[in-house]
Design a protein around this motif. Structure first.
Motif, PDB file in Angstrom:
ATOM      1  N   ARG A  18     -43.248   2.067  22.394  1.00 36.90           N
ATOM      2  CA  ARG A  18     -44.338   1.958  21.433  1.00 36.90           C
ATOM      3  C   ARG A  18     -44.171   2.905  20.254  1.00 36.90           C
ATOM      4  NH1 ARG A  18     -49.039  -0.503  23.268  1.00 36.90           N
ATOM      5  NH2 ARG A  18     -50.283   0.888  21.947  1.00 36.90           N
ATOM      6  N   GLY A  19     -43.057   3.646  20.250  1.00 36.75           N
ATOM      7  CA  GLY A  19     -42.781   4.540  19.138  1.00 36.75           C
ATOM      8  C   GLY A  19     -43.465   5.885  19.234  1.00 36.75           C
ATOM      9  N   GLN A  20     -43.985   6.239  20.418  1.00 36.12           N
ATOM     10  CA  GLN A  20     -44.655   7.521  20.579  1.00 36.12           C
ATOM     11  C   GLN A  20     -43.619   8.653  20.606  1.00 36.12           C
ATOM     12  OE1 GLN A  20     -48.038   7.911  20.766  1.00 36.12           O
ATOM     13  NE2 GLN A  20     -48.226   5.724  20.385  1.00 36.12           N
ATOM     14  N   ALA A  21     -43.972   9.781  20.010  1.00 36.60           N
ATOM     15  CA  ALA A  21     -43.095  10.948  20.013  1.00 36.60           C
ATOM     16  C   ALA A  21     -43.229  11.659  21.355  1.00 36.60           C
ATOM     17  CB  ALA A  21     -43.458  11.893  18.871  1.00 36.60           C
ATOM     18  N   LEU A  22     -42.136  11.750  22.090  1.00 37.39           N
ATOM     19  CA  LEU A  22     -42.154  12.356  23.420  1.00 37.39           C
ATOM     20  C   LEU A  22     -41.243  13.575  23.505  1.00 37.39           C
ATOM     21  CD1 LEU A  22     -42.002   9.078  25.538  1.00 37.39           C
ATOM     22  CD2 LEU A  22     -44.017  10.475  25.087  1.00 37.39           C
ATOM     23  N   GLY A  23     -40.923  14.149  22.365  1.00 40.69           N
ATOM     24  CA  GLY A  23     -40.131  15.369  22.354  1.00 40.69           C
ATOM     25  C   GLY A  23     -38.756  15.192  22.959  1.00 40.69           C
ATOM     26  N   SER A  24     -38.445  16.010  23.969  1.00 38.34           N
ATOM     27  CA  SER A  24     -37.120  16.012  24.575  1.00 38.34           C
ATOM     28  C   SER A  24     -36.795  14.697  25.270  1.00 38.34           C
ATOM     29  CB  SER A  24     -37.005  17.169  25.576  1.00 38.34           C
ATOM     30  OG  SER A  24     -37.989  17.058  26.579  1.00 38.34           O
ATOM     31  N   VAL A  25     -37.829  13.989  25.762  1.00 38.24           N
ATOM     32  CA  VAL A  25     -37.586  12.703  26.434  1.00 38.24           C
ATOM     33  C   VAL A  25     -37.061  11.682  25.427  1.00 38.24           C
ATOM     34  CG1 VAL A  25     -38.623  10.783  27.693  1.00 38.24           C
ATOM     35  CG2 VAL A  25     -39.305  13.134  28.220  1.00 38.24           C
ATOM     36  N   SER A  26     -37.705  11.607  24.270  1.00 36.88           N
ATOM     37  CA  SER A  26     -37.250  10.688  23.225  1.00 36.88           C
ATOM     38  C   SER A  26     -35.841  11.054  22.768  1.00 36.88           C
ATOM     39  CB  SER A  26     -38.206  10.722  22.033  1.00 36.88           C
ATOM     40  OG  SER A  26     -39.480  10.216  22.386  1.00 36.88           O
ATOM     41  N   ALA A  27     -35.586  12.356  22.617  1.00 30.33           N
ATOM     42  CA  ALA A  27     -34.256  12.804  22.191  1.00 30.33           C
ATOM     43  C   ALA A  27     -33.205  12.422  23.221  1.00 30.33           C
ATOM     44  CB  ALA A  27     -34.266  14.316  21.974  1.00 30.33           C
ATOM     45  N   LEU A  28     -33.556  12.522  24.508  1.00 26.59           N
ATOM     46  CA  LEU A  28     -32.620  12.171  25.581  1.00 26.59           C
ATOM     47  C   LEU A  28     -32.297  10.683  25.556  1.00 26.59           C
ATOM     48  CD1 LEU A  28     -31.112  13.237  28.092  1.00 26.59           C
ATOM     49  CD2 LEU A  28     -33.123  12.605  29.433  1.00 26.59           C
ATOM     50  N   VAL A  29     -33.324   9.850  25.398  1.00 24.92           N
ATOM     51  CA  VAL A  29     -33.109   8.406  25.341  1.00 24.92           C
ATOM     52  C   VAL A  29     -32.280   8.043  24.118  1.00 24.92           C
ATOM     53  CG1 VAL A  29     -34.210   6.151  25.147  1.00 24.92           C
ATOM     54  CG2 VAL A  29     -35.222   7.906  26.616  1.00 24.92           C
ATOM     55  N   ASP A  30     -32.595   8.651  22.975  1.00 25.24           N
ATOM     56  CA  ASP A  30     -31.842   8.369  21.748  1.00 25.24           C
ATOM     57  C   ASP A  30     -30.371   8.752  21.913  1.00 25.24           C
ATOM     58  OD1 ASP A  30     -34.009   7.359  20.381  1.00 25.24           O
ATOM     59  OD2 ASP A  30     -34.538   9.265  19.439  1.00 25.24           O
ATOM     60  N   GLU A  31     -30.115   9.886  22.578  1.00 27.56           N
ATOM     61  CA  GLU A  31     -28.733  10.326  22.793  1.00 27.56           C
ATOM     62  C   GLU A  31     -28.000   9.349  23.706  1.00 27.56           C
ATOM     63  OE1 GLU A  31     -26.183  14.213  24.385  1.00 27.56           O
ATOM     64  OE2 GLU A  31     -28.369  14.175  24.559  1.00 27.56           O
ATOM     65  N   PHE A  32     -28.669   8.901  24.768  1.00 27.67           N
ATOM     66  CA  PHE A  32     -28.056   7.944  25.683  1.00 27.67           C
ATOM     67  C   PHE A  32     -27.730   6.640  24.954  1.00 27.67           C
ATOM     68  CE2 PHE A  32     -28.128   4.519  28.798  1.00 27.67           C
ATOM     69  CZ  PHE A  32     -27.316   5.023  29.803  1.00 27.67           C
TER      70      PHE A  32
END
Length: 215
Positions: free
Chosen positions: A186-200
């Motif tokens: 949904r485009g929510q900012a989740l900090g390190s979780v979002s960064a982890l998914v983006d990196e993967f």
């Protein structure tokens, strides 16, 4: 192997410590400690072996977390008896790992949909992710039972109460991890979780042909 190169310092520190413990335990005749250390080392490397076979690139942080979890669960829990010394040790490990299993389930679902955020409603993809996370938790409980029966360990502690308590924590944690996946869609900012998914996603772009960053 290429997958074992360029890992984090924490990962190498744990692997090195386990290797030294194996050598020391063999020299001093502590066969159980040597066996547990060797099993911990092998199991901690399993995610990289599987990822290599599936041609998936894992972020260093995911590898470090997986290695630390296996080390804390099996080696510290069994050899140093942290489960008995710290009443909260088992609960904390299962809670944190369950959230991780939920996020891992989300990444698997996201791969199946090739990164298409709109292939299914976020709640449905989150539910699938939570279900996969819960399944991983169940498989871990089966692993604990098998280790206790085959090698005389005490990973299940109080038996059925311990197993049911772990499964309840697994359901809660995996649901939280699946919810995070749904919020990510949904485009929510989740900090390190979002960064982890983006990196993967960036490391495995060929699996995410339909991925579009939501603005």
């Amino acid at each position: 192997m290429q997958a074992f190169r360029n890992q984090s310092r924490l990962t190498y520190l744990i692997w090195g410590g386990l290797a030294l413990e194996i050598i020391a335990a063999l020299i001093t005749g502590r066969w159980t400690a040597a066996f547990v250390a060797f099993g911990t080392l092998g199991l901690s490397m399993t995610p990289l072996f599987l990822a290599s076979r599936l041609h998936i690139h894992l972020p260093k942080s995911i590898v470090a977390l997986a290695v630390a979890f296996v080390f804390a669960t099996i080696f510290l829990g069994e050899v140093f008896d942290f489960y008995e010394r710290l009443w909260w040790w088992d609960i904390a490990l299962h809670a944190l790992s369950a959230v991780g299993f939920g996020i891992a389930g989300f990444l698997f679902v996201f791969i199946l949909f090739e990164g298409d955020r709109y292939a299914a409603p976020p709640w449905a993809m989150g539910l699938l992710a939570a279900s996969i996370g819960i399944m991983i938790g169940v498989l871990w409980e089966i692993f604990e039972f098998a280790m206790d029966q085959a090698f005389g360990l005490n990973m299940q502690k109080s038996g059925l109460p311990d197993t049911m308590g772990d499964l309840i924590v697994d359901v809660i944690g995996a649901s939280l991890g699946g919810t995070m996946g749904g919020l990510y869609l949904r485009g929510q900012a989740l900090g390190s979780v979002s960064a982890l998914v983006d990196e993967f996603v960036a490391l495995n772009s060929r699996f995410f042909r339909r991925f579009r960053r939501k603005r």
